[in-house]
Design an enzyme around this catalytic site. Sequence first.
Site, short mmCIF file in Angstrom:
data_model
loop_
_atom_site.label_atom_id
_atom_site.label_comp_id
_atom_site.label_asym_id
_atom_site.label_seq_id
_atom_site.Cartn_x
_atom_site.Cartn_y
_atom_site.Cartn_z
N ASP A 1 0.88 -1.28 -0.10
CA ASP A 1 0.02 -0.04 0.09
C ASP A 1 0.86 1.31 -0.05
OD1 ASP A 1 -2.72 1.34 0.45
OD2 ASP A 1 -1.47 2.10 2.08
N GLU B 1 1.58 -0.28 -4.98
CA GLU B 1 0.70 0.82 -5.13
C GLU B 1 1.28 2.27 -5.29
OE1 GLU B 1 -3.11 3.54 -3.70
OE2 GLU B 1 -1.75 2.30 -2.09
#
Length: 589
Positions: free
Chosen positions: A258, A295
């Site tokens: 993330d 990401e």
Amino acid sequence: MTVVNTGTDRFDVWAPDASSVVLVAAGQHHTMAPKSAQPGAEGWWSAPDAPATAEVDYGYLLDGDSTPLPDPRSRRVPAGVHALSRTYDPASHQWQDSAWQGKELQGAVVYELHIGTFTPDGTLDAAAAKLSYLAELGVDFVELLPVNGFNGTHNWGYDGVQWYAVHEGYGGPAAYQRFVDAAHAAGLGVIQDVVYNHLGPSGNYLPRFGPYLKQGDATTWGDSVNLDGPGSDVVRDYILDNAALWLRDYHVDGLRLDAVHALKDERAVHILEDLAALGDTIAAETGLPRTLIAESDLNNPRLMYPRSTNGYGLAGQWSDDFHHAVHVSVSGETTGYYSDFASLGVLAKVLKDGFLHDGSYSSFRGRHHGRPIDASLVQPAALVVCNQNHDQIGNRAVGDRLSQSLEFGQLAVAAVLTLTSPFTPMLFMGEEYGATTPWQFFTSHPEPELGKATAEGRIREFERMGWDPAVVPDPQDPETFLRSKLDWTEAETGDHARLLSLYRSLTALRREHPELAGLGFAATEVSCDDAAGWLRFRRGAIEVLLNFSTAELRLGNVSGTVSLSTEAAAQLVAGSLVLPAWSAAIVQD
């Protein structure tokens, strides 16, 4: 990668900031002793007389506290993230996946889902019962939003504070292992979304134990994780050991990392490079691929470059530019960060080069952004792309999907773009049948003041953008969570069933024609006409032609046979393809 915990006691804990530590295990108190006499063990505490076997509840009293804190490495927190930890041995699971051969990212289709809203029950076991549906859909990887321990009963998962635990409401670690076994039996790999850049606002006791965070060095979500300051050797091992938990102990096939831009690391060897190396080590041990995907909206291809060329060596990264270009092309929305994407020419560049911003000026950022991808080092399949995902839906004011405002033709064009692109396509749960249920921002903070602050902050954020506060859902309202659950009955009727059939046909076509994903950047030929509203691109023997207008179009110089079309009226006549309004066709030489 430094191994600092040299002990074998399962209750060893790193608490360099504590002057005394007492282990409370199975109701008994055990005074812990520092292990600093052992090389590399500074800050670690051990309790040699602690229970050596059996499942027990336990916690730590620091500096004379009367309330024990849970273990930073808890495998279970059955009573919640503020309560005692419980031991769990992953080796107790009898794995059934010895025949699993693993999957590579290239040529794959990824399906992103949230356990709590994927099924009515919202558990791992309930999700496992839907795996045959996903296999029939034609996906290769199931990507789970974070499942680690968070405070409350439901949220997106990005507010986790117990990184080693699986949320009990989903079924805990035993259910997680059953899910991975079931996925492998269905021919599906599992990618786990992990958050190493921040911790949630409730239940984060790490600062009591040691310098896990850099006080005063904040990201959007709070103090950043200490990756390069004093004590960061152990903090980095805390992250790497957690990654190994998923990849080794839980047989997970990959990790989605993330918001890597928030990993503030000034070391010569970045934590992402360490993570990639760990993945490669476990892949070599197991003989199965371990895929790490970042990401990132940095448009920095170094994330994907091999470590031998001073890259980080990750298998892939998300490409927001693709999402933005597709979203604008089918919806016409050009506000905010969509403003640079208001042209089919932009979509054409993204299909050809992977990024729009590869050193160009970004009006949204007010600066130049990104750098070009070296096509000799990276295949297009390293870019994971989508037309919808949890962020791009859930971070809208009302959590609305494309299917809540667009017609079948526009959804079909978006599907064709995503599933025939040179990149690795990712679907968001329910997209494949045009789910009309929203996916909204939901929380369940038990603390009234935190719940109130979350709800008010959400309203203020969108009020500044001109939204009526009355239409912004209260994230603390249980109905916000419940209305975000998929309605599976939709998939069986009307245009929903028609769209689902299209998705299945597209994944089948992608498997039948490996050139879509297997060729390099240079193999993509693309052209478009903004005024007329068409775009066409070729990969090998496959040409994809799309009509983004409300009028029928006739495109010339088309040869071969139509292998798939989104509208029955699409036909090839004397070297020209007739495309109805908002439609697409795939032609094979």
